[in-house]
Structures are given as C-alpha cells and as structure tokens.
Design a protein around this motif. Structure first.
Motif: not given
Ligand code: GRG
Length: 287
Positions: A40, A43, A73, A75-76, A80, A92, A151, A173-174, A210-211, A214
C-alpha cells in the motif's frame, strides 16, 4: 484533490521509483522486488506528505528516503512470514517469499532489503546533516528499541490479555515506524524541532490506530481484499486489540486514537490538514 486520489498519486510515484531502484541489477534484485511489489506504500507516502507539508520541494531527495522505508518495511514482512515466526504462506495477494523462493532466499531477501535501504538513505550528497539524522532515527525506530523488539513481544505466548503488553506491542511493532516515516519527511525538509515533536506524537497515535485497524481487519476482513490471511491472530492466539477489548471495544478505542491523532495534527495548522484526512482514511480502511 480527495484523499484517495492523493494517496493513489503518491503511490504511483513511489512505485515508479522502486521499479527504478530494482532494475538493471543482478537477478537477485528480481527476487527482492517480488516481495516489494504490491504494497500500500503507507510509510513512504507519509514521509512524502510530511516533507511537502513542511515546505520541501525536491521530490528526488525525499523519494530515495521514502523508498528506503518501504524496503525496511518489506524486509520485516518477509521475515515475519517465515515458518520460524508467523508462518504465513500468503502476503500482498500472492505467495509469501519463502513459499515462492524457499526459506534461504527469503531470509536473504530480507537481509538484502534492509542493507539496500541504508544505501538509499545515503543516495544524494546534499543535505548530509539531515541524512545522518535520518539514519540515526531509522536505526532506533526499526531496531531493538522499536520494530524488532515489538516482534520479540509479538511472538511470545501471552496467556493473559494484558492491556499494557498490548500497548507495548502496538507501540514498538507498528507505531514507532509510522511515526518515524512522518518524522523523516520533516527532517528532510529542515522543519523546526517544535514541529517535528508534534508530528512525532501525532504519528504515534496514528500508528497505534493503524495497528488497531490491522487487528480489527484480521477479524472482519476478507482474504482477497486484505491480500493476507485473515483470522491468523485468533488462530495463533496473538495478543490483539479485539482479544483485549472485544471487537466493539477495539473499534471504540480506534476512534479514540483517531481523535487523539487529529487533535495533535490540528495544532500545526492548515498545511497539515492532510494528516487529519489520512487519519480518517486509516480509521475507515478496509485493507
Ligand atoms: C521480523 C523484525 C521483524 C518484524 C516483523 C511487520 C511485522 C514485524 C509483523 C507483521 C505483522 C504486523 C501486523 C505488523 C505490524 C505492522 C503492519 C500493520 C504491517 C502491515 O503493513 P501494511 O498494512 O502492509 O502497510 P502492506 O503490505 O500494504 O505494505
């Protein structure tokens, strides 16, 4: 311009820049680009919006930094999704990286994106002071004081639905990353520290919101629209807002965080009105 058009226009700019950064390179860049594609771009858009609201005019300058944020983002997300973490085969709207390329290349894609992001942060030789500050702020927000710590908390087994732990997970995390994205746009536009502080605070509220959305969408969303697997949080007994507060309690609190974010951005005057619209967009998002 309405908010959907604004977001679509900025997303297009980011997508084009990302394509440029992943072309004319060795085949591994194609592997990394597979995971970059289709996000999306929230960020990087926040970074650009903040840069422009703070009077920045050199789009190329902010685009390299904004794209660097998207690389981190992504990479995470790749890490994850790995079997050792959340073990998700779908991201995605397609197979996640380890499903498509195997675990080793997925790990390396994440590693490569993380390092390449820092190359992008140093892309231009102008604004060296700002770039140094950006790198410091990014390192703090996405490392062991931010996303990585979030995380670590997220993957732990939580027997109790503790609101304080939930807040720590959401914050680290977010929210810190969302807030960082707004902050780096302001830093790149040489905004005064008083403005940066207010943006950072509003960004934390926006990030927690945002979280919340989510977590709520994990309960209410559809796989095709989300592009990721819904109901995973419930299945994996994650500590989420609906688990702590119930679905309607989580929705109520999401509205409260939206109000806190908007009250904070509102203090900055009409140039920052866009952030109120982005906040409403995040509150009402369906994917
Ligand atoms: C592995 C160090 C490490 C961290 C992972 C990203 C993450 C932390 C976990 C994924 C699950 C999650 C709900 C993370 C919170 C951040 C979040 C809401 C990610 C999703 O971001 P969007 O909605 O995704 O912006 P797109 O795919 O649109 O970029």
């Amino acid at each position: 311009m309405n908010i959907e058009d604004y977001l679509a226009e900025k997303k297009k700019l980011v997508d084009e820049a990302l394509r440029k950064y992943f072309s004319d390179n060795n085949p591994f860049f194609e592997v990394m680009y597979y995971s970059i594609d289709r996000g999306k771009r929230i960020r990087p858009i926040l970074a650009i919006a903040s840069y422009e609201a703070n009077g920045g005019t050199k789009l190329d300058e902010i685009l390299s930094v904004a794209c660097g944020l998207e690389l981190i983002h992504t990479y995470s997300l790749i890490h994850d999704d790995l079997p050792a973490m959340d073990n998700d085969d779908y991201r995605r709207g397609k197979e996640s990286a380890h499903k498509k390329f195997g675990e080793a290349l997925a790990v390396l894609s994440g590693d490569g994106l993380f390092a390449y992001a820092f190359e992008l942060f140093t892309e231009s030789e102008t604004n060296l002071k700002q770039r140094f500050r950006v790198i410091k702020e990014v390192s703090e927000a996405v490392g062991p004081k931010g996303v990585v710590y979030g995380q670590v908390l997220d993957i732990q087994k939580h027997e109790e639905a503790n609101p304080k732990t939930l807040r720590q997970i959401h914050l680290n995390k977010t929210a810190k990353f969302i807030s960082l994205s707004i902050k780096v746009g302001a830093i790149m536009a040489s905004a005064p520290d008083e403005i940066i502080k207010v943006l950072e605070k509003g960004g934390i509220y926006l990030g927690i919101l945002f979280q919340y959305t989510d977590d709520i969408l994990d309960v209410t969303g559809k796989k095709e629209k989300l592009g990721k697997t819904p109901r995973k949080d419930i299945f994996q007994e994650k500590l989420t807002a609906p688990r702590v507060y119930g679905l309607s309690g989580a929705k109520f609190r999401a509205q409260r965080y939206a109000a806190l974010a908007k009250n904070t951005f509102h203090r900055l005057g009409p140039n920052f009105e866009l952030f109120n619209e982005i906040t409403d967009y995040v509150l009402n998002r369906t994917f």
